[in-house]
Write an enzyme that holds these catalytic residues in place. Structure first.
Site, PDB file in Angstrom:
ATOM      1  CB  SER A 408     -19.575 -12.902   5.511  1.00 14.17           C
ATOM      2  OG  SER A 408     -19.425 -14.298   5.487  1.00 14.17           O
ATOM      3  N   PRO A 409     -18.198 -13.582   2.657  1.00 17.41           N
ATOM      4  CG  PRO A 409     -17.151 -15.641   2.339  1.00 17.41           C
ATOM      5  CD  PRO A 409     -17.220 -14.483   3.268  1.00 17.41           C
ATOM      6  CB  CYS A 411     -23.542 -16.481  -3.908  1.00 16.80           C
ATOM      7  SG  CYS A 411     -22.208 -17.683  -3.810  1.00 16.80           S
ATOM      8  CD  GLN A 485     -15.787 -18.479  -0.079  1.00 21.97           C
ATOM      9  OE1 GLN A 485     -16.815 -18.398  -0.767  1.00 21.97           O
ATOM     10  NE2 GLN A 485     -15.823 -18.612   1.247  1.00 21.97           N
ATOM     11  CE1 TYR A 566     -21.993 -24.571  -3.279  1.00 25.21           C
ATOM     12  CE2 TYR A 566     -20.849 -23.464  -1.474  1.00 25.21           C
ATOM     13  CZ  TYR A 566     -21.947 -23.575  -2.317  1.00 25.21           C
ATOM     14  OH  TYR A 566     -23.000 -22.701  -2.207  1.00 25.21           O
ATOM     15  NE  ARG A 614     -16.919 -19.420   4.967  1.00 24.27           N
ATOM     16  CZ  ARG A 614     -17.899 -18.517   4.915  1.00 24.27           C
ATOM     17  NH1 ARG A 614     -18.961 -18.717   4.142  1.00 24.27           N
ATOM     18  NH2 ARG A 614     -17.819 -17.406   5.617  1.00 24.27           N
ATOM     19  NE  ARG A 709     -29.207 -14.520   5.825  1.00 23.37           N
ATOM     20  CZ  ARG A 709     -30.070 -15.487   6.092  1.00 23.37           C
ATOM     21  NH1 ARG A 709     -30.950 -15.325   7.058  1.00 23.37           N
ATOM     22  NH2 ARG A 709     -30.052 -16.607   5.398  1.00 23.37           N
TER      23      ARG A 709
END
Length: 758
Positions: A408-409, A411, A485, A566, A614, A709
């Site tokens: 998963s993306p 940061c 992404q 965002y 997304r 995670r």
């Protein structure tokens, strides 16, 4: 102590039994409005654990119940002319009337006084030290004091009726029948040597279309017999609700009270909480309530007031667990239309796993032969041989993935001026070597002022392209695909690194923010400037330029980040879009700019490469924000604009959100989008076990599964999953084969040792 129980169902009767066993000197009177033999419903389903609890409390009544139980092992699903049979489920049931008779006899034996055909006025309760309100789902006592008990009542959509039949169903049987007015289905199971419960359920629209709304109980039975004649074999359907006036059709009410006590009144069982009949746990909850309440009231360890507080706290946890499972099950039946296009194998699997209490490996343990057929069917759809669903290939346009596990993306907040470095090379490369089929970049920003923080990645210079290409080439060399992404932080920009303070604004060096409206993320964050048309043109050009650079870098797929508050998410949700022009107001208007940018990106991205978006499926703020049904419309708009994959997330659009967390908590949103629109989706959110991944995929709730995670903790999560499942077809780097073989051997040995202990 003198106790009055209002309601003589299983909850009140069993409380009286448990209480008299603990405190023989207490006086207990039970007041029941109906006759001794009146009951609504037919059979009651018990688990082995429930029977153990009853035996520990009162061996005498437990033995009488055990002697009356009917046992069965299989679940049969009848759908579109087929039958899928899965074994190993281990159910037992008893007639509700027989259960009541056993409990009534045992209560009398212990000195409990039973009063039938007595209507108690909740404003004039019997004189007693304690009043136990066990008067069921329609509790008059609860309603009389609703201001104190504060019941949260959710009336569900479908109509259902409890019937019985002398047709004996040897399996727990689900029968789905299509009519000109929609689908009707039955939940049927044996509870005696010659009797079965037969619950008929359908949507209200179908119920009205078939004329059930105008039928009395006899007419309902005859009409239902005609619908299910093929399975009833000439046997009649019967109602035992003659003591009720008119129709016996109901809508289920999910109830949970904020408080279970008021003065000397204590709520018990369905009066305090309910669980949908499709998971068969309402009576279980009531009996376990009764046991704990008797323990509390007979304990000398602490004052009764403290004990009652413990009673509510402990039992509420159990209730919430079951209500969560029941909600999943209820919604499956309420949204049956989503699954009617499934082939019988997947339809049955989806039904069996609907509550999320039964998982992929649970089913394998119960019926390995059926699971082998299911996995063979699932893999064959994609031209593969039998294997766990997570290792079945998947294709989007020209991008073919070796498996369905996605990094998963996430940061990393570890760049300087948007430039990734060796940390990122190792970070992404190790996860590709770890076996995932698709590796996502973190949110990569299209300009310096589009970043969340100074440490965020970018794709807005030639130097960025070269750095990303090095990573992409390494990922490809390990037989994985890579997606980028692309995003713009909007009003959530110019903040510190996450470990320095989540969403904390920069103390120095901040850049001006833009957004759809001058609505800051929080009171402490910068107020964004409302975007002009010139701003929109500039942002669109930046996304187009970044998309072209993504092609230069060799990425296999591009995703627009339209979630989590965002920039594009801020346009889509009314929480932050307060515009009054053509870019605000209606959902169509709020989507206008994000779709414009997405289409522009699609135009410069090759036709043989997929694109994704997304989305946040809900804002978790109730009616003031995006609702799941809105997200279906949003997803459809992006599919129409050329999206091949909807990456379904949720929330993070406002600090005022109240998310409901749990295992796989966002997966139902993916299910809704995928099976309403028929498009490919990716599930994400608290998914961490191989069982989760396989269950989601096999049930058709998503096509890809993203884990965040778990991949931070273990870059080789996918290889470990293959070893755990004994799957040998996974890509293991040559240098690591010996370690993987040993891991598989050790995990198998550990599983065998665990089985021996059990």
């Amino acid at each position: 102590m003198k106790i009055g129980c209002i309601g003589g169902g299983p909850a009140g009767l069993y409380f009286a039994i448990a209480m008299k066993l603990r405190n023989p000197g207490c006086e207990i009177d039970i007041y029941e409005r109906n006759k001794p033999g009146d009951t609504f419903g037919w059979g009651v389903v018990f688990s082995d654990q429930t029977m153990e609890n009853l035996a520990a409390t009162d061996p005498t009544s437990a033995q009488a119940i055990a002697d009356s139980l009917a046992h069965w092992d299989d679940i049969d699903v009848h759908f579109r002319g087929t039958v899928e049979s899965s074994g190993g489920h281990g159910f037992c049931g008893i007639g509700r009337k027989r259960l009541l008779n056993i409990l009534q006899d045992r209560a009398r034996e212990l000195g409990v006084r039973l009063h039938f055909e007595v209507e108690i006025d909740p404003e004039d309760l019997p004189k007693a030290d304690l009043i136990i309100a066990s008067d069921g789902i329609n509790s008059r006592v609860r309603e009389a004091h609703a201001d104190v008990f504060k019941p949260d009542i959710d009336e569900r959509a479908n109509k259902f009726v409890w019937l019985g039949t002398k047709k004996v169903f040897d399996a727990f049987t689900f029968i789905f029948v299509e009519t000109e007015h929609g689908w009707v289905w039955a939940h049927a199971y044996r509870f005696d040597d010659d009797l079965s419960t037969f619950i008929v359920e359908c949507s209200e629209e179908t119920w009205r279309g078939l004329g059930f709304d105008e039928m009395d109980q006899d007419e309902t039975c005859r009409a239902a017999e005609a619908l299910f004649a093929e399975w009833l074999g000439g046997h009649e359907l019967m109602s035992n609700a003659r003591h009720l006036r008119g129709s016996a059709w109901l809508k289920f009410r999910r109830i949970l009270c904020e408080s279970w006590t008021h003065g000397n009144i204590i709520l018990l069982g369905d009066a305090a909480h309910t669980a949908h009949f499709s998971i068969g746990s309402g009576t279980k909850l009531a009996l376990e309530d009764a046991i704990m309440l008797a323990d509390v009231l007979s304990s000398t360890d602490k004052p009764i007031e403290e004990g009652l507080k413990d009673y509510q706290e402990v039992r509420t946890v159990e209730v919430l667990k079951l209500q969560s499972a029941a909600r999943n099950s209820t919604e499956w039946f309420e949204t049956l239309d989503r699954y009617l296009g499934f082939e019988p194998e997947q339809f049955a699997y989806s039904l069996l796993t609907r509550s999320q209490r039964i998982s992929h490996e649970n089913l394998r343990e119960r019926d390995p032969d059926w699971m082998a057929r299911m996995e063979t069917w699932f893999a064959a759809k994609w031209g593969a041989d039998k294997r766990p669903p997570m290792f079945v290939p998947f294709r989007l346009r020209g991008m073919e993935l070796k498996n369905r596990v996605v990094v998963s993306p996430m940061c990393m907040y570890s760049c300087e001026n948007g430039l990734i470095d060796d940390f990122h090379f190792v970070h992404y490369g190790s996860r590709a070597m770890g076996g995932a089929g698709l590796v996502y970049t973190e949110m990569t920003n299209v300009s310096a002022d589009a970043r969340i923080s100074p440490g965020c990645a970018g794709l807005y210079t030639d130097e960025h392209v070269a750095a990303w290409k090095r990573v992409v080439d390494h990922v490809h060399a390990n037989n994985a695909k890579m997606a980028i992404q692309l995003g713009h932080a909007g009003r959530k920009g110019a903040t510190k690194l996450s470990w320095e303070g989540d969403s904390e604004p920069l103390e120095s060096g901040a850049w001006p923010l833009i957004g759809p409206s001058p609505v800051p993320w929080s009171d402490k964050n910068q107020v964004p400037r409302e975007m002009t048309r010139d701003d929109m043109d500039r942002v669109k050009a930046e996304f187009v330029a970044a998309t072209k650079r993504a092609l230069e870098a060799g990425f296999d797929m591009v995703e627009m980040h339209g979630a989590h508050g965002y920039l594009f998410s801020s346009f889509i949700t009314p929480v932050s879009n307060k515009r009054t022009d053509e870019y605000g107001g209606s959902l169509e208007n709020r989507l206008r700019f994000p779709l414009e940018v997405f289409r522009a990106m699609r135009e410069v991205w090759p036709a043989d490469r997929p694109m994704a978006v997304r989305l946040s499926a809900t804002d978790w703020v109730g009616e003031d924000g995006i609702q799941p049904e809105d997200t279906v419309a949003v997803a459809q708009a992006f599919v129409d604009a050329g999206a091949d994959l909807i990456d379904v997330s949720a929330g993070q659009t406002t600090p005022a959100a109240h998310p409901v967390y749990g295992r796989m908590f966002q997966t139902p949103f993916s299910d809704r989008v995928r099976n309403t629109l028929g498009c490919a989706t990716m599930a994400v959110g608290n998914i961490y076990e191989t069982d989760h991944v396989n269950s989601i995929l096999a049930a058709g709730r998503a096509d890809l599964v993203a884990l965040a995670r778990p991949h931070l903790a273990d870059p080789y999560w996918t290889l470990r999953a293959a070893a755990e499942l004994g799957y040998r077809g996974v890509d293991v780097p040559n240098q690591y084969i010996a370690g993987h073989v040993q891991l598989a051997r050790n995990l198998k040995r550990a599983a065998e040792m665990q089985e021996m202990k059990v």
